[in-house]
Design a protein around this motif. Structure first.
Motif, mmCIF file in Angstrom:
data_model
loop_
_atom_site.group_PDB
_atom_site.id
_atom_site.type_symbol
_atom_site.label_atom_id
_atom_site.label_comp_id
_atom_site.label_asym_id
_atom_site.label_seq_id
_atom_site.Cartn_x
_atom_site.Cartn_y
_atom_site.Cartn_z
ATOM 1 N N ASP A 18 -31.731 54.613 -10.799
ATOM 2 C CA ASP A 18 -30.855 54.239 -12.051
ATOM 3 C C ASP A 18 -31.358 52.679 -12.289
ATOM 4 O O ASP A 18 -31.533 52.175 -13.308
ATOM 5 C CB ASP A 18 -29.481 54.102 -11.757
ATOM 6 C CG ASP A 18 -29.018 55.625 -11.659
ATOM 7 O OD1 ASP A 18 -29.642 56.482 -12.063
ATOM 8 O OD2 ASP A 18 -27.901 55.775 -11.380
ATOM 9 N N SER A 19 -31.454 51.731 -11.112
ATOM 10 C CA SER A 19 -32.090 50.425 -11.418
ATOM 11 C C SER A 19 -33.360 50.345 -11.878
ATOM 12 O O SER A 19 -33.686 49.542 -12.895
ATOM 13 C CB SER A 19 -32.084 49.868 -9.999
ATOM 14 O OG SER A 19 -32.558 48.561 -10.023
ATOM 15 N N GLN A 22 -32.879 51.099 -15.528
ATOM 16 C CA GLN A 22 -32.123 50.130 -16.296
ATOM 17 C C GLN A 22 -33.061 48.930 -16.591
ATOM 18 O O GLN A 22 -33.138 48.213 -17.741
ATOM 19 C CB GLN A 22 -31.078 49.536 -15.452
ATOM 20 C CG GLN A 22 -30.054 48.627 -16.123
ATOM 21 C CD GLN A 22 -29.503 49.239 -17.365
ATOM 22 O OE1 GLN A 22 -29.121 50.487 -17.271
ATOM 23 N NE2 GLN A 22 -28.992 48.213 -18.398
ATOM 24 N N GLU A 23 -34.193 48.700 -15.592
ATOM 25 C CA GLU A 23 -35.155 47.587 -15.906
ATOM 26 C C GLU A 23 -35.967 47.905 -17.225
ATOM 27 O O GLU A 23 -36.309 46.718 -17.823
ATOM 28 C CB GLU A 23 -36.036 47.587 -14.709
ATOM 29 C CG GLU A 23 -36.912 46.274 -14.727
ATOM 30 C CD GLU A 23 -37.754 46.077 -13.264
ATOM 31 O OE1 GLU A 23 -38.792 45.665 -13.508
ATOM 32 O OE2 GLU A 23 -37.248 46.678 -12.365
#
Length: 379
Positions: A18-19, A22-23
């Protein structure tokens, strides 16, 4: 029970995935960018080659290599008869002729001795020019590259390793996707290393081939995408998929390869005297895209699949139809006796649930149903 459990895989890597997504969303650089460059570098290092060129999918990867090699009408490209359609499809797509070769009855991979016979036959007929061979790392097991590369050298053929199912496997430590003159893999979600859509990659140590591939995959670009020096295609891996693959590559190296091989060992320990289990030659390491058993007959195979279905256990048949019988290749004339092993495998193989997150009790449950079915048949 899942055949390939992508849900558990996501849950275990959720925060990192998810991170990473998101980036990309924050940067808004969805095509190209650092995620793609970093992934290509990490993949090249893992495989042990100079260049990794990412692209839109595994089929494009194969086709792009044939384009870079100038494979064209009048050329013969040798392909295993027991594999997925795309391996032969890309040959025809580039104007050449796929020549199907029967497989080894133990490994299910391209049979080197039958390859020699096929090359000699094409050469003696004088209609097509032998140009290349595309061995497939079927079900995760690398093909016999020691013999195949020697044969290719003798007959002056290029070797394109189709590692769509084989990424992560090796032969005496030499990694899959590092064999031949170039190699490809697929990041289709169910593959050993999969993304959340389509994706693919090409591996090569040849600088000129890499330069051509980077041009062909972006409309035949020259110094930039608006300088078009040749006719190409649009085949790029997007940044979100590259970001996901970086996280999944880490898990793949740290524990997923070990996970599928532990499942293989347990399956084989329980089933080795019940059905024909996968054969892994000495020095070979499989990434087990599938765990495939072989039954005595089509009736027995189909009956077992139905019994598994009744117990809510998924299974798959790879492949129900050999390449030489596909309607798309019906313009070719074949002798069925040339494909004895492939024809038998299409009627008798069955792939069982296989993934890194398979629990020991799940393997035992699958094996219990198989044992019960086989014992009843032999009474």
């Amino acid at each position: 029970m899942q055949f390939r459990d992508l849900k558990t895989q996501y849950k275990q890597n959720k925060s990192e995935i998810d991170s990473a997504i998101q980036e990309v969303l924050i940067s808004s650089q969805f095509i190209g960018g650092k995620q793609v460059r970093e992934l290509e570098q990490r993949l090249a290092e893992y495989v042990g080659v100079k260049h990794c060129i990412s692209c839109a999918n595994g089929t494009d990867a194969l086709s792009l290599v044939l384009m870079a090699w100038g494979i064209k009408e009048g050329d013969a490209v040798f392909v295993p008869d027991f594999t997925f359609f795309s391996t032969g499809e890309v040959v025809s797509f580039n104007g050449a002729t796929p020549v199907f070769v029967d497989v080894d009855e133990k490994t299910f991979n391209l049979d080197p001795e039958k390859l020699i016979r096929a090359i000699e036959k094409v050469s003696s007929e004088g209609i097509l020019k032998p140009r290349a061979v595309i061995p497939v790392d079927l079900f995760g097991l690398p093909a016999n590259y020691n013999q195949i590369e020697n044969i290719a050298n003798h007959y002056n053929l290029l070797v394109l390793e189709d590692g769509a199912q084989g990424f992560g496997g090796n032969i005496n430590g030499k990694m899959a996707c590092s064999f031949g003159d170039a190699a490809t893999t697929s990041f289709f979600p169910a593959k050993p290393l999969g993304c959340y859509g389509d994706g693919g990659a090409i591996f090569t140590n040849d600088d000129k081939t890499a330069e051509l591939l980077n041009s062909y995959k972006v409309h035949g670009k020259g110094y930039n995408k608006y300088d078009n020096v040749r006719i190409g295609v649009n085949s790029r891996l997007d940044s979100i998929q590259a970001a996901i693959l970086q996280i999944k590559l880490k898990a793949f190296k740290e524990h997923e390869l070990d996970g599928v091989n532990k499942a293989y060992q347990l399956y084989t320990k329980i089933l080795k005297n019940i059905v024909q289990t996968p054969y892994i030659p000495e020095g070979y390491y499989s990434s087990f895209a599938q765990y495939t058993i072989k039954l005595e007959s089509k009736e027995e195979r189909d009956g077992l699949q139905e019994k598994l279905r009744e117990n809510d256990i998924p299974s798959m048949i790879y492949y129900v139809k050999p390449m030489h019988r596909q309607q798309a290749f019906s313009n070719q004339i074949h002798k069925e006796e040339d494909f004895r092993v492939t024809n038998e495998l299409c009627d008798t193989v069955l792939s069982l649930p296989m993934h890194p997150y398979l629990k020991e009790e799940e393997v035992e449950e699958v094996c219990s149903v198989i044992k019960e079915y086989m014992f009843k048949r032999k009474k």
